[in-house]
Enzyme design. Structure first.
Site, PDB file in Angstrom:
ATOM      1  N   ASP A 236       0.829  -0.947   0.021  1.00  0.00           N
ATOM      2  CA  ASP A 236      -0.050  -0.099  -0.020  1.00  0.00           C
ATOM      3  C   ASP A 236       0.698   1.291   0.133  1.00  0.00           C
ATOM      4  O   ASP A 236       0.573   2.116  -0.703  1.00  0.00           O
ATOM      5  CB  ASP A 236      -0.864  -0.155   1.284  1.00  0.00           C
ATOM      6  CG  ASP A 236      -2.179   0.579   0.954  1.00  0.00           C
ATOM      7  OD1 ASP A 236      -2.654   0.942  -0.075  1.00  0.00           O
ATOM      8  OD2 ASP A 236      -3.021   0.898   2.017  1.00  0.00           O
ATOM      9  N   ASP A 307      -9.013  -2.005   2.395  1.00  0.00           N
ATOM     10  CA  ASP A 307      -8.855  -1.440   3.804  1.00  0.00           C
ATOM     11  C   ASP A 307      -9.922  -1.857   4.823  1.00  0.00           C
ATOM     12  O   ASP A 307      -9.901  -1.592   6.024  1.00  0.00           O
ATOM     13  CB  ASP A 307      -8.809   0.153   3.834  1.00  0.00           C
ATOM     14  CG  ASP A 307      -7.671   0.622   2.800  1.00  0.00           C
ATOM     15  OD1 ASP A 307      -6.521  -0.083   2.894  1.00  0.00           O
ATOM     16  OD2 ASP A 307      -7.939   1.655   2.145  1.00  0.00           O
TER      17      ASP A 307
END
Length: 417
Positions: A236, A307
């Site tokens: 990420d 997420d």
């Protein structure tokens, strides 16, 4: 779909607590005014909705997974009792699969960030030529996931009208009336989304994907959880912060916010139906949750499904361990009585859920302070994983949770003289 493909598809769409659309401009003049604006931006309805919905999805998906596991055990016990009866009567024993869960192992945890990166690059470079395939595959997967999300509601509605009888559809299988009803609703929602491209329907499909993955994908141990979340954190951070230095643009944000041509419009264009082509909107694929602001027109808050799903898998794991520990009466030392106090009542699930909230809040504040999209896992992983590791160490469960948390440990027998 394989584990890597599922995780990669979600991870490829993962964006931190960034924004889709225009944001409100900060009013100048003084630190106090700037701080007040930042606080009001964090407390914006779109931000609050994103936080609440993501936490509710994790809680619901985790408890749904626990309920499915409990129902599977009850069916297995019922089948075992029936098999004993059939052995006495000589009737054939009907077998059905009991393991409906996909369990990630160490290799999956190590390879998933790599697979997610490859998926992200494919969508970045070949999106225009493969967008029809992406849209169709996403619609099919989201239809099944949304049907799973709607199933409890449909069961509640149809329960007074049916007896739970299953209807056979040949090689497709046997389904109850509630399952058929939920699938019909899901297909209708997806079709309306294709025709309108409305963000609320896209969010409904994304919610179904989140709940389905949290419910059916399992992390077997804290070791695999740590490897997976650490790898995805690096993934990420790289694609949000560092990709612009290599590709001259933020690859993660570019992929997550790029709309796809409507499949209906593509087919109509090939059939030379000009009127339909003009009426079909572009589609934002349901790889993210998008919520508009009630106060700032055109302002959206966006959170990638990864997420929600990836920390959700960890919370589902600790919820299962809490339930297992409660059922087995496991303590770090069988000779000691369970501790009393606030710390003993705080479960691993509560600790991790609180950490997720604080991590999401930190990511939201960071996105407002730095005025840029943030890799949410940079904040979510430390806030969920580190308190969990510390709590497990203090309770004496770290060694057990790290390797084999769901295998009953037999207390050592000592010979008495």
């Amino acid at each position: 779909m394989s584990h890597g493909g599922a995780g990669g598809g979600l991870g490829a769409q993962t964006v931190g607590a960034g924004q889709l659309g225009g944001g409100a401009a900060a009013a100048g003049g003084g630190e106090y005014r700037e701080l007040h604006w930042t606080v009001s931006s964090v407390m914006d309805s779109s931000r609050v909705s994103t936080c609440l919905i993501s936490m509710l999805l994790i809680v619901y998906g985790s408890f749904r997974s626990l309920n499915i596991e409990q129902e599977a055990r009850e069916r297995e016990q019922k089948k075992r009792n029936e098999s004993m009866t059939n052995l006495l009567t000589g009737e054939p024993v009907e077998k059905e699969p009991t393991d409906k869960f996909a369990t990630l192992d160490t290799m999956h945890a190590l390879c998933l960030p790599l697979g997610a990166s490859i998926s992200l690059l494919i969508m970045f470079f070949f999106f225009d030529s493969m967008q029809l395939l992406f849209a169709v595959c996403t619609a099919i997967i989201a239809t099944v996931a949304l049907a799973f999300l709607l199933l409890p509601m449909c069961q509640y509605i149809i329960r007074p009208c049916t007896d739970g009888k299953r209807f056979s559809f040949g090689f497709c299988g046997r389904f109850t009336a509630a399952e058929l009803f939920s699938f019909t609703l899901s297909v209708s929602i997806v079709c309306i989304w294709v025709l309108t491209g409305h963000w609320l329907l896209m969010d409904a499909m994304g919610m179904g994907l989140c709940v389905a993955f949290i419910a059916f994908v399992r992390l077997p141990s804290l070791k695999v959880s740590t490897l997976l979340l650490t790898g995805l954190l690096i993934y990420d951070v790289f694609w949000v912060f560092l990709s612009s230095y290599i590709f001259s643009t933020n690859v993660m944000v570019k992929v997550a916010t790029r709309p796809a041509d409507n499949p209906v419009g593509i087919v109509a264009r090939k059939l030379h139906l000009g009127g339909i082509v003009r009426d079909t909107p572009k589609l934002n694929l349901p790889g993210k949750l998008v919520f508009p602001s009630l106060h700032n027109t055109g302002h959206f808050s966006m959170l990638g499904l990864g997420d929600v799903v990836m920390p959700g898998l960890l919370l589902c794991f600790v919820l299962r361990y809490d339930a297992y520990k409660k059922a087995q009466g496991v303590t770090s030392d069988p000779t000691l009585s369970p501790p009393r106090g606030v710390g003993s009542r705080l479960t691993y699930f509560h600790c991790s859920l609180l950490g997720y909230f604080l991590g999401l809040l930190t990511a939201t504040v960071s996105s407002e302070v730095f005025k840029a999209a943030q890799p949410a896992l940079l904040y979510l992983v430390p806030f969920t994983l580190l308190p969990l590791l510390l709590m497990a160490y203090l309770k004496g469960d770290l060694r057990r949770m790290w390797s084999e948390p769901f295998i009953a440990q037999q207390p050592s027998k000592q010979l008495e003289v």
